[in-house]
Design an enzyme around this catalytic site. Structure first.
Site, PDB file in Angstrom:
ATOM      1  N   GLY A  35       3.615  -1.389  12.799  1.00 44.40           N
ATOM      2  CA  GLY A  35       3.981  -0.069  13.297  1.00 44.40           C
ATOM      3  C   GLY A  35       5.058   0.568  12.438  1.00 44.40           C
ATOM      4  N   GLY A  40       3.200   4.948   3.127  1.00 41.06           N
ATOM      5  CA  GLY A  40       2.548   3.762   2.557  1.00 41.06           C
ATOM      6  C   GLY A  40       1.407   3.291   3.450  1.00 41.06           C
ATOM      7  N   HIS A  41       1.644   3.265   4.778  1.00 44.92           N
ATOM      8  CA  HIS A  41       0.585   2.855   5.704  1.00 44.92           C
ATOM      9  C   HIS A  41      -0.583   3.849   5.676  1.00 44.92           C
ATOM     10  CE1 HIS A  41       4.151   0.858   7.729  1.00 44.92           C
ATOM     11  NE2 HIS A  41       3.322  -0.160   7.567  1.00 44.92           N
ATOM     12  N   GLY A 151      -0.801  -4.000   1.607  1.00 43.28           N
ATOM     13  CA  GLY A 151      -0.057  -3.294   0.569  1.00 43.28           C
ATOM     14  C   GLY A 151       0.459  -4.250  -0.493  1.00 43.28           C
ATOM     15  N   LYS A 153       3.089  -3.797  -2.037  1.00 43.96           N
ATOM     16  CA  LYS A 153       4.564  -3.873  -1.976  1.00 43.96           C
ATOM     17  C   LYS A 153       4.977  -5.290  -1.585  1.00 43.96           C
ATOM     18  CE  LYS A 153       8.612  -2.304   0.422  1.00 43.96           C
ATOM     19  NZ  LYS A 153       8.700  -3.059   1.687  1.00 43.96           N
ATOM     20  N   GLN A 157       3.091 -11.724  -0.067  1.00 42.29           N
ATOM     21  CA  GLN A 157       2.279 -11.775   1.158  1.00 42.29           C
ATOM     22  C   GLN A 157       0.790 -11.643   0.838  1.00 42.29           C
ATOM     23  OE1 GLN A 157       3.196  -9.841   5.092  1.00 42.29           O
ATOM     24  NE2 GLN A 157       1.877  -8.229   4.312  1.00 42.29           N
ATOM     25  N   SER A 189       9.108   2.024   3.007  1.00 41.12           N
ATOM     26  CA  SER A 189       9.263   0.873   3.898  1.00 41.12           C
ATOM     27  C   SER A 189       9.710   1.345   5.267  1.00 41.12           C
ATOM     28  CB  SER A 189      10.330  -0.078   3.332  1.00 41.12           C
ATOM     29  OG  SER A 189      10.734  -1.004   4.321  1.00 41.12           O
TER      30      SER A 189
HETATM   31  O1  PAF Z   1       3.103  -6.546   6.277  1.00 43.83           O
HETATM   32  C1  PAF Z   1       3.281  -6.511   7.519  1.00 43.83           C
HETATM   33  O2  PAF Z   1       3.569  -5.470   8.110  1.00 43.83           O
HETATM   34  C2  PAF Z   1       3.167  -7.798   8.320  1.00 43.83           C
HETATM   35  O3  PAF Z   1       3.675  -8.886   7.605  1.00 43.83           O
HETATM   36  C3  PAF Z   1       1.730  -8.072   8.800  1.00 43.83           C
HETATM   37  C4  PAF Z   1       0.776  -8.308   7.639  1.00 43.83           C
HETATM   38  C5  PAF Z   1       1.248  -6.903   9.637  1.00 43.83           C
HETATM   39  C6  PAF Z   1       1.704  -9.326   9.678  1.00 43.83           C
HETATM   40  O4  PAF Z   1       2.520  -9.191  10.793  1.00 43.83           O
END
Ligand code: PAF
Length: 287
Positions: A35, A40-41, A151, A153, A157, A189
């Site tokens: 959320g 970026g989202h 992403g 960024k 991950q 961010s």
């Molecule tokens: O990148 C994020 O916002 C979180 O690490 C994710 C991938 C949603 C997992 O909670």
């Protein structure tokens, strides 16, 4: 299931509501988020739309990936604002489960992120990537997407998610979305909102350090590290200071430090604290 706004996405709160929303959905693209959606989202949702018939965005602040002294409690939460953004982006379904829905009992079985999960972000945030991979695996099982967009960024991950998908034979295509920057160059961010104006000015040393590193690429890996470090050393004396957590030039597939004679692409990654806000940024460097 509740339709939250005319022509807006369906908001599903439970796995059952999610399954009904996805009946006959065709090719499903998932964008996992916590959320506090920003530009970026939006770019992740647009990319998902290019690859999928139905776009699902999960909104869940995952307690498992926060350390005891981190910002889980103060992490921004405003589902109505997120749904408005997702209506504008024409997402089809928002999956916003309650914490008790995702974790009805303390999580005993988790996805171990291995040695890659212990480097850089993992060294600074022990257990973080186990928390991330565990919730991503759960979301993959609940949503059953054909593809998922992450992403770049969060470079470590996405590298770990790709590795989990390969190692556990998960039938999900992983699509990387380029890092988005705000107008002043700071990586977009959800945590940027914590910064005061002065902190934000200091924080701009992160993208400046990455740019200096990229420009030094013809000199090789050590020159890249030295050029970026020089900018961050100066930023350590700024007001307010930039407290460096790590600066590393790493192999993009393993996140091991790139040797001095590294050739090919490397990732220059930085994490630092400005005031009480921890920021990360990265760029790829051709060597
Ligand atoms: O990148 C994020 O916002 C979180 O690490 C994710 C991938 C949603 C997992 O909670």
């Amino acid at each position: 299931m509740t339709a939250s706004a005319p022509h807006g996405p369906v908001v599903a709160r439970t796995p059952g509501e999610l399954r009904s929303a996805l009946a006959g959905a065709g090719r499903v693209g998932l964008v996992p988020t916590m959320g506090a959606l920003h530009g970026g989202h939006r770019s992740l949702v647009r990319l998902a739309r290019e690859h999928a018939d139905t776009v699902v965005v999960s909104v869940f602040v995952n307690p498992l990936q926060f350390g005891p002294d981190e910002d889980y409690g103060r992490y921004p939460r405003d589902l109505d604002a997120d749904v408005r953004v997702l209506a504008e982006e024409k997402a089809d379904v928002v999956f916003a489960p309650a914490t008790e829905t995702m974790y009805p009992a303390p999580q005993m079985v988790t996805v171990d992120a291995g040695t890659m999960g212990e480097r850089l972000e993992g060294a600074s945030r022990p257990g973080h990537f186990t928390g991330v991979l565990t919730v991503v695996a759960k979301l993959f099982h609940l949503v059953r997407p054909d593809l998922a967009v992450f992403g770049e960024k969060d470079a470590q991950q996405i590298a770990l998610v790709r590795r989990m998908v390969a190692d556990l034979d998960l039938p999900v295509e992983i699509v990387g979305a380029p890092l988005q920057r705000d107008a002043d160059g700071l990586a977009s961010s959800s945590r940027n909102g914590y910064l005061s104006e002065a902190e934000r000015t200091s924080a701009l040393s992160l993208p400046r350090a990455l740019q200096a590193g990229r420009e030094a690429a013809p000199g090789g890996a050590d020159a890249v590290r030295a050029a970026a470090r020089k900018v961050l050393d100066e930023a350590a004396d700024a007001t307010p200071p930039v407290q460096l957590d790590y600066l590393a030039l790493v192999d993009p597939a393993t996140f091991e430090e790139a040797p001095a004679d590294h050739t090919g692409t490397a990732v220059l990654a930085v994490a630092a604290r400005v005031g009480t806000t921890r920021l990360i940024d990265n760029t790829s460097v051709p060597l």
